[in-house]
Design a protein around this motif. Structure first.
Motif, PDB file in Angstrom:
ATOM      1  N   GLU A   1       0.830  -1.215   0.000  1.00 24.84           N
ATOM      2  CA  GLU A   1       0.000   0.000   0.000  1.00 24.84           C
ATOM      3  C   GLU A   1       0.865   1.267   0.000  1.00 24.84           C
ATOM      4  O   GLU A   1       0.666   2.176  -0.799  1.00 24.84           O
ATOM      5  CB  GLU A   1      -0.916  -0.019   1.243  1.00 24.84           C
ATOM      6  CG  GLU A   1      -1.779   1.218   1.409  1.00 24.84           C
ATOM      7  CD  GLU A   1      -2.792   1.417   0.288  1.00 24.84           C
ATOM      8  OE1 GLU A   1      -3.117   2.585   0.020  1.00 24.84           O
ATOM      9  OE2 GLU A   1      -3.255   0.440  -0.335  1.00 24.84           O
TER      10      GLU A   1
ATOM     11  N   SER B   1      -8.686  -5.477  -1.746  1.00 27.22           N
ATOM     12  CA  SER B   1      -8.336  -4.591  -0.643  1.00 27.22           C
ATOM     13  C   SER B   1      -8.917  -5.131   0.652  1.00 27.22           C
ATOM     14  O   SER B   1      -9.836  -5.940   0.653  1.00 27.22           O
ATOM     15  CB  SER B   1      -8.852  -3.176  -0.898  1.00 27.22           C
ATOM     16  OG  SER B   1     -10.256  -3.168  -0.850  1.00 27.22           O
ATOM     17  N   LYS B   2      -8.312  -4.686   1.749  1.00 27.54           N
ATOM     18  CA  LYS B   2      -8.852  -5.048   3.061  1.00 27.54           C
ATOM     19  C   LYS B   2      -8.524  -3.914   4.011  1.00 27.54           C
ATOM     20  O   LYS B   2      -7.571  -3.153   3.797  1.00 27.54           O
ATOM     21  CB  LYS B   2      -8.238  -6.355   3.553  1.00 27.54           C
ATOM     22  CG  LYS B   2      -6.750  -6.252   3.812  1.00 27.54           C
ATOM     23  CD  LYS B   2      -6.223  -7.395   4.665  1.00 27.54           C
ATOM     24  CE  LYS B   2      -4.741  -7.142   4.969  1.00 27.54           C
ATOM     25  NZ  LYS B   2      -4.043  -8.289   5.451  1.00 27.54           N
ATOM     26  N   THR B   3      -9.324  -3.801   5.054  1.00 32.71           N
ATOM     27  CA  THR B   3      -9.051  -2.795   6.067  1.00 32.71           C
ATOM     28  C   THR B   3      -8.480  -3.500   7.284  1.00 32.71           C
ATOM     29  O   THR B   3      -9.069  -4.450   7.794  1.00 32.71           O
ATOM     30  CB  THR B   3     -10.339  -2.029   6.436  1.00 32.71           C
ATOM     31  OG1 THR B   3     -10.839  -1.423   5.238  1.00 32.71           O
ATOM     32  CG2 THR B   3     -10.050  -0.940   7.454  1.00 32.71           C
TER      33      THR B   3
ATOM     34  N   SER C   1      -7.533  -4.388  10.954  1.00 32.21           N
ATOM     35  CA  SER C   1      -8.139  -4.139  12.262  1.00 32.21           C
ATOM     36  C   SER C   1      -7.696  -5.181  13.268  1.00 32.21           C
ATOM     37  O   SER C   1      -7.461  -6.342  12.924  1.00 32.21           O
ATOM     38  CB  SER C   1      -9.659  -4.175  12.165  1.00 32.21           C
ATOM     39  OG  SER C   1     -10.197  -4.141  13.470  1.00 32.21           O
TER      40      SER C   1
ATOM     41  N   ARG D   1      -6.684   1.121   4.961  1.00 38.40           N
ATOM     42  CA  ARG D   1      -7.212   0.321   3.860  1.00 38.40           C
ATOM     43  C   ARG D   1      -6.055  -0.040   2.938  1.00 38.40           C
ATOM     44  O   ARG D   1      -5.408   0.837   2.369  1.00 38.40           O
ATOM     45  CB  ARG D   1      -8.274   1.131   3.117  1.00 38.40           C
ATOM     46  CG  ARG D   1      -9.072   0.281   2.142  1.00 38.40           C
ATOM     47  CD  ARG D   1     -10.356   1.007   1.710  1.00 38.40           C
ATOM     48  NE  ARG D   1     -11.042   0.297   0.647  1.00 38.40           N
ATOM     49  CZ  ARG D   1     -11.699  -0.843   0.833  1.00 38.40           C
ATOM     50  NH1 ARG D   1     -11.761  -1.378   2.041  1.00 38.40           N
ATOM     51  NH2 ARG D   1     -12.298  -1.443  -0.176  1.00 38.40           N
ATOM     52  N   CYS D   2      -5.774  -1.323   2.830  1.00 39.80           N
ATOM     53  CA  CYS D   2      -4.657  -1.784   2.009  1.00 39.80           C
ATOM     54  C   CYS D   2      -5.160  -2.359   0.694  1.00 39.80           C
ATOM     55  O   CYS D   2      -6.026  -3.233   0.685  1.00 39.80           O
ATOM     56  CB  CYS D   2      -3.881  -2.871   2.731  1.00 39.80           C
ATOM     57  SG  CYS D   2      -2.887  -2.245   4.056  1.00 39.80           S
ATOM     58  N   HIS D   3      -4.596  -1.888  -0.398  1.00 33.04           N
ATOM     59  CA  HIS D   3      -4.851  -2.495  -1.708  1.00 33.04           C
ATOM     60  C   HIS D   3      -3.683  -3.421  -1.977  1.00 33.04           C
ATOM     61  O   HIS D   3      -2.535  -3.003  -1.922  1.00 33.04           O
ATOM     62  CB  HIS D   3      -4.940  -1.421  -2.786  1.00 33.04           C
ATOM     63  CG  HIS D   3      -6.005  -0.415  -2.485  1.00 33.04           C
ATOM     64  ND1 HIS D   3      -5.818   0.604  -1.577  1.00 33.04           N
ATOM     65  CD2 HIS D   3      -7.265  -0.300  -2.933  1.00 33.04           C
ATOM     66  CE1 HIS D   3      -6.931   1.317  -1.487  1.00 33.04           C
ATOM     67  NE2 HIS D   3      -7.824   0.783  -2.288  1.00 33.04           N
TER      68      HIS D   3
END
Length: 488
Positions: free
Chosen positions: A360, A410-412, A414, A431-433
């Motif tokens: 990212e 993508s994912k956030t 947590s 938020r990672c792509h």
């Protein structure tokens, strides 16, 4: 179970294979834990499990060169053991870790190593190796280093210029340890901070009435890292030993590294994902637990342009390796330092998020392309630690440590859904792509779409060979030249 899973055949179809020097459209066929073929129109036997990688990248599994699992440090035991830690690694696309053995002062290096092996062998889910800390010095240490290299598959030792009265070596001891590393062909990892001045700085800071997490940055300013970095490089140069600087955290230390490289010295460096992404303003957060969760050494730096600078050094090969330096502690453990920042255990989590966060911030952030990403997360580590091209490269004959990576996914991040230990995630809400979809370790499918299929203890200890060409070839060449000059 082991023999059955060893026979698994996997075909990864339609993806782009990314190595550190090129990207090509190719299928990958795996059998018996080894990559058998890479290319188009492969002729393969029936019965293979097919993974459709269309639109995806096929990368060498990540190698995380510094993780602290099941480690007792500053009166606290890390929140991950070799089982939970390596599981988290696999979930993040990392297929090999190098852990630390840190003997106490006057403790036998061999005994500390054996203790670590006996626990890790039965728990690790991915391949692992070990660094051993040279935390004191004497004839016994010298002899044990040689034994570890010859008989135990250790090829790297870590020396500390900080942690006075705990791990710190004096300059003369560091010089002898580096000379010995060179003689036995080991990789000399050095943590560079001026330990004497750090101890003075901590006293002064506490005397000023500053006891919160910000004290860590105030008492260890970056000039103490830069000075020690310069000194470490100088000592290593005198000892004719290649040096590998760990946890490079500041612009001034990065400059020392860059200058030394330009002078032709054999210097390599690693930084951590936290140092390359976060800055030290976190220490001033009004929530004590949040601020304390960022305490590490060297500390995160106050200058907000530091992470960008370190990321650029990774991009241009001044820094060679990006590690997580995963050392997770809980809020409760850190609270030991509620009234005294010197008692907050040092270390940050990151084993699971390292690959996605650097994708990212590094690739999407325009600091590196996908080939450089593979270099800093995998290939360079494999070259430095003498594992290449068995690891760190997708070619026939290599271990089948592979990640199918979705550059569009993508994912956030947590703390709620993380596998790694600890109760704070430093990248909460990021938020990672770029996410790992499938992780394959030694030809076994161990993680797919959020589901684990790895058994505790299924990872293997990887003995590492000494005298890696990547570090020592240049050294040998230099010595030939200076010999010639001396003889003339």
């Amino acid at each position: 179970f082991a023999s059955r899973s060893a026979m698994v055949r996997i075909l990864i179809k339609g993806g782009k294979v990314v190595n550190d020097d090129c990207t090509q459209e190719a299928d990958v066929y795996i059998e018996n834990g080894i990559i058998q073929q890479v290319g188009k129109e492969l002729m393969i036997p029936g019965g293979a499990k097919v993974i459709d990688a269309s639109g995806k990248l096929v990368l060498p599994g990540g190698i995380d060169t510094s993780v602290h699992l099941e480690e007792s440090f500053m009166n606290a035991i890390t929140a991950d053991d070799y089982y939970s830690g390596t599981k988290a690694a696999l979930a993040g696309g990392t297929t090999m870790v190098i852990g630390h053995v840190l003997p106490d002062r006057n403790e036998s290096l061999l005994e500390a190593y054996e203790k670590c092996r006996s626990s890790a062998d039965s728990k690790s889910c991915c391949d692992y190796a070990l660094h051993v800390g040279v935390t004191w010095w004497g004839p016994k240490v010298r002899a044990e280093m040689e034994k570890l290299v010859r008989e135990k598959g250790v090829n790297s030792f870590q020396m500390f210029m900080a942690y006075k009265d705990m791990f710190m070596l004096r300059d003369s001891e560091l010089f002898q340890a580096l000379q010995h590393c060179k003689d036995i062909g080991a990789i000399a990892r050095v943590h560079a901070e001026n330990g004497e001045l750090v101890a003075e700085g901590a006293k002064e800071t506490l005397d000023l009435g500053i006891s919160g997490p910000e004290g860590i940055e105030i008492s260890r300013p970056e000039e103490m890292e830069a000075e020690a970095t310069h000194r470490a490089i100088t000592i290593a140069n005198r000892a004719h030993c290649p040096i590998y600087l760990v946890n490079v955290s500041s612009m001034s230390a990065g400059d020392e590294l860059a200058t030394a490289k330009m002078q032709g010295k054999v210097v390599h460096g690693e930084t951590t994902i936290a140092h390359a992404v976060l800055n030290g303003m976190q220490y001033y957060h009004q929530d004590w637990a949040y601020a304390a969760a960022h305490v590490t050494v060297p500390p995160l730096r106050l200058d907000p342009s530091t992470p960008n600078f370190l990321m650029s050094l990774l991009g241009n090969d001044t820094l060679n390796v990006l590690t997580s330096d995963h050392r997770p502690f809980t809020i409760k453990q850190r609270a030991m330092g509620k009234d005294d920042f010197t008692k907050i255990p040092h270390g940050l989590p990151g084993i699971q998020d390292r690959m996605s966060v650097i994708w990212e911030k590094g690739v999407i952030g325009g600091k590196m392309d996908e080939n450089r990403f593979v270099a800093v997360t995998s290939s360079n580590a494999a070259k430095i630690y003498n594992l290449y091209p068995r690891k760190g490269r997708i070619i026939p004959g290599a271990d089948a440590d592979i990640v199918v990576w979705d550059p569009e996914g993508s994912k956030t991040i947590s703390v709620e859904n993380q596998v790694q230990g600890g109760d704070i995630n430093l990248y909460e809400g990021l938020r990672c792509h770029g996410v790992p979809l499938v992780t394959i370790s030694r030809g076994r499918l161990v993680y797919e779409n959020g589901i684990f299929t790895c058994a505790e203890g299924s990872g293997k200890f990887c003995p590492l060979r000494t005298f890696p060409d990547y570090l020592y070839k240049k050294m040998v060449q230099r010595e030939k030249v200076s010999d010639r000059k001396c003889r003339c």
